[in-house]
Design an enzyme around this catalytic site. Sequence first.
Site, mmCIF file in Angstrom:
data_model
loop_
_atom_site.group_PDB
_atom_site.id
_atom_site.type_symbol
_atom_site.label_atom_id
_atom_site.label_comp_id
_atom_site.label_asym_id
_atom_site.label_seq_id
_atom_site.Cartn_x
_atom_site.Cartn_y
_atom_site.Cartn_z
ATOM 1 N N HIS A 154 5.969 -25.454 12.267
ATOM 2 C CA HIS A 154 7.304 -26.027 12.047
ATOM 3 C C HIS A 154 7.544 -27.309 12.853
ATOM 4 O O HIS A 154 7.984 -28.312 12.318
ATOM 5 C CB HIS A 154 8.395 -25.019 12.437
ATOM 6 C CG HIS A 154 8.277 -23.691 11.745
ATOM 7 N ND1 HIS A 154 7.867 -23.573 10.443
ATOM 8 C CD2 HIS A 154 8.510 -22.428 12.173
ATOM 9 C CE1 HIS A 154 7.861 -22.292 10.094
ATOM 10 N NE2 HIS A 154 8.251 -21.574 11.132
ATOM 11 N N GLU B 257 16.099 -20.538 19.615
ATOM 12 C CA GLU B 257 16.583 -19.343 18.915
ATOM 13 C C GLU B 257 17.245 -18.405 19.920
ATOM 14 O O GLU B 257 16.792 -18.317 21.060
ATOM 15 C CB GLU B 257 15.415 -18.600 18.279
ATOM 16 C CG GLU B 257 14.661 -19.396 17.257
ATOM 17 C CD GLU B 257 13.583 -18.540 16.606
ATOM 18 O OE1 GLU B 257 13.911 -17.859 15.626
ATOM 19 O OE2 GLU B 257 12.452 -18.532 17.093
ATOM 20 N N ARG C 149 0.810 -1.220 0.000
ATOM 21 C CA ARG C 149 0.000 0.000 0.000
ATOM 22 C C ARG C 149 0.843 1.270 0.000
ATOM 23 O O ARG C 149 0.364 2.340 -0.331
ATOM 24 C CB ARG C 149 -0.950 -0.011 1.203
ATOM 25 C CG ARG C 149 -2.166 -0.867 0.907
ATOM 26 C CD ARG C 149 -3.162 -0.823 1.993
ATOM 27 N NE ARG C 149 -2.558 -1.294 3.236
ATOM 28 C CZ ARG C 149 -3.260 -1.714 4.268
ATOM 29 N NH1 ARG C 149 -4.562 -1.703 4.227
ATOM 30 N NH2 ARG C 149 -2.662 -2.139 5.360
HETATM 31 C C1 BG6 Z 1 9.166 -18.148 11.703
HETATM 32 C C2 BG6 Z 1 8.686 -17.618 13.020
HETATM 33 O O1 BG6 Z 1 8.177 -18.922 11.097
HETATM 34 O O2 BG6 Z 1 10.323 -18.945 11.918
HETATM 35 C C3 BG6 Z 1 9.773 -16.820 13.703
HETATM 36 O O3 BG6 Z 1 7.549 -16.797 12.817
HETATM 37 C C4 BG6 Z 1 11.037 -17.642 13.820
HETATM 38 O O4 BG6 Z 1 9.344 -16.374 14.977
HETATM 39 C C5 BG6 Z 1 11.412 -18.247 12.469
HETATM 40 O O5 BG6 Z 1 12.073 -16.797 14.274
HETATM 41 C C6 BG6 Z 1 12.563 -19.214 12.620
HETATM 42 O O6 BG6 Z 1 13.014 -19.581 11.355
HETATM 43 P P1 BG6 Z 1 14.525 -20.031 11.145
HETATM 44 O O7 BG6 Z 1 14.567 -20.495 9.729
HETATM 45 O O8 BG6 Z 1 15.382 -18.835 11.414
HETATM 46 O O9 BG6 Z 1 14.772 -21.134 12.118
#
Ligand code: BG6
Length: 498
Positions: A248, A224, A55
């Site tokens: 995931h 993470e 947008r």
């Molecule tokens: C995303 C999440 O789907 O995956 C994030 O929304 C997360 O919160 C990310 O940080 C992690 O992905 P990767 O590939 O960095 O492990």
Amino acid sequence: MSHSASSASHHSEPFDMVVVGGTGDLAHRKLLPALYYLHRHDDLPETGRIVAVAREETTREQFLQDLEKSCRQHVSPGDFTAEDWSSFAERLHYLAVDAANIESLGGLRTVLDDDGGTSRTRVFYLATPPNLYGTISRAIAEAGLIDDTSRIVLEKPIGHDLASASAINTAVGEVFAETQIYRIDHYLGKETVQNLISLRFANALFEPMWNSSHIDHVQITVAETLGVEGRGGYYDHAGALRDMVQNHILQLLCLTAMEPPSRLEQDFIRQEKIKVLRALRPMSRDDIAHKTVRGQYRPGIIDGKSVGGYLEEEDIRPSSRTETFVALKAEVDNWRWAGVPFYLRTGKAMGHRVSEIVIQFKTLPHNLFGSPAGALHDNRLVIRLQPDESIKLALMVKKPGVRLRLKRVHLNLNLADTFDERTPRAYERLLLDVLRGNATLFMHRDEVEAAWRWIEPILDGWKERGEAPRIYSAGSWGPAEAITLVLRDERNWYEQVV
Ligand code: BG6
């Protein structure tokens, strides 16, 4: 261009990819850098166009300037060259469009119709909040932008519970056939995740042992070090269970637990995954108390640096009770997995960035060696998704010497050291699959809804209990209760990050 011209255009048909939400975080961090890589490695047909729409009233020049900055940041330094960037930029268009508004889509139509007479596969990538998926699908249909060959890619999360996911699927399904819908889970594009399928089904070694007779338990950890990174507005209403587990982690569980599909084709794999999701034992109210842990991080130290707590992050409600960590004990009620717990955990602001699937084999029925030989450790297979993708098998061997002493050693297959080929990023593989029309690594509507069906009672149970999340320090492995979750079963989390 640094790549050879000889292999041009053999990877997919000419295409137009419309990235809706083209100025957003996902587009800048993941999608467009992945498309840059595909371009650099000559995996896109020369006639492929990328049309970013958002947008924001900005010019193509400004859009390109901003994107160049992001690509420099999110592409490895040696891979970003001025030459590749400028030829990639030729594919890029920017349009200020409200994709949910039919009138506003006129400009997009003009650009798409001006296709130089080439027939192109048209792909709409919705990198927008999911509550817009239905409206945007309807608007692009009513604006006459799609036909039976068009495809739509939907980012996770699809909804925030079963009802909203199902409403989104129905709304998009009124416009697109299921075969035209690509629900992306970028974890399925990761090399080692795909390697899990090869490891299981291209070797005679593991499959005969891949069951409750030989496996004690499975652990899936996605830790993470990052916090919410400017995505507080979204994350604070989602939390770790919706953000990571519903998609995931359950996908990783499915690939680990599924039966061998009879063919490596989309419907065969997806059907096996759905069966696993449907076999997950629903959590009762009592289970919620004993088999789930939710946590939230407080200030701490990560990599030697002090970091603030979740409540200090941008756009987080001051009294937020959103979980940034979750640990669960899941059980798959079927013949193969009866009695084998799957311990799942994920968290933000943890001490290490590591994603691993750990298959812990059972203890031997009899110890031949006696105590002078040392402890006999159970075999363990560790599949590391990131960083440093590897497959590691822990075995017992005899130590050299005149006495019989045993030691645990690792057969360690590090993918980067073993192959010269570069490892593509997850989105590269998946975007190419969309262009090629291969939905094997994308989720069927039934899969998304089956996952929500298992997740929802956990969300409801937490709400009903009304407990604050357990706290953990940033830089730790999560709250102490997560340790208790496995200790109660006389087990430990695998935490060897080397
Ligand atoms: C995303 C999440 O789907 O995956 C994030 O929304 C997360 O919160 C990310 O940080 C992690 O992905 P990767 O590939 O960095 O492990």
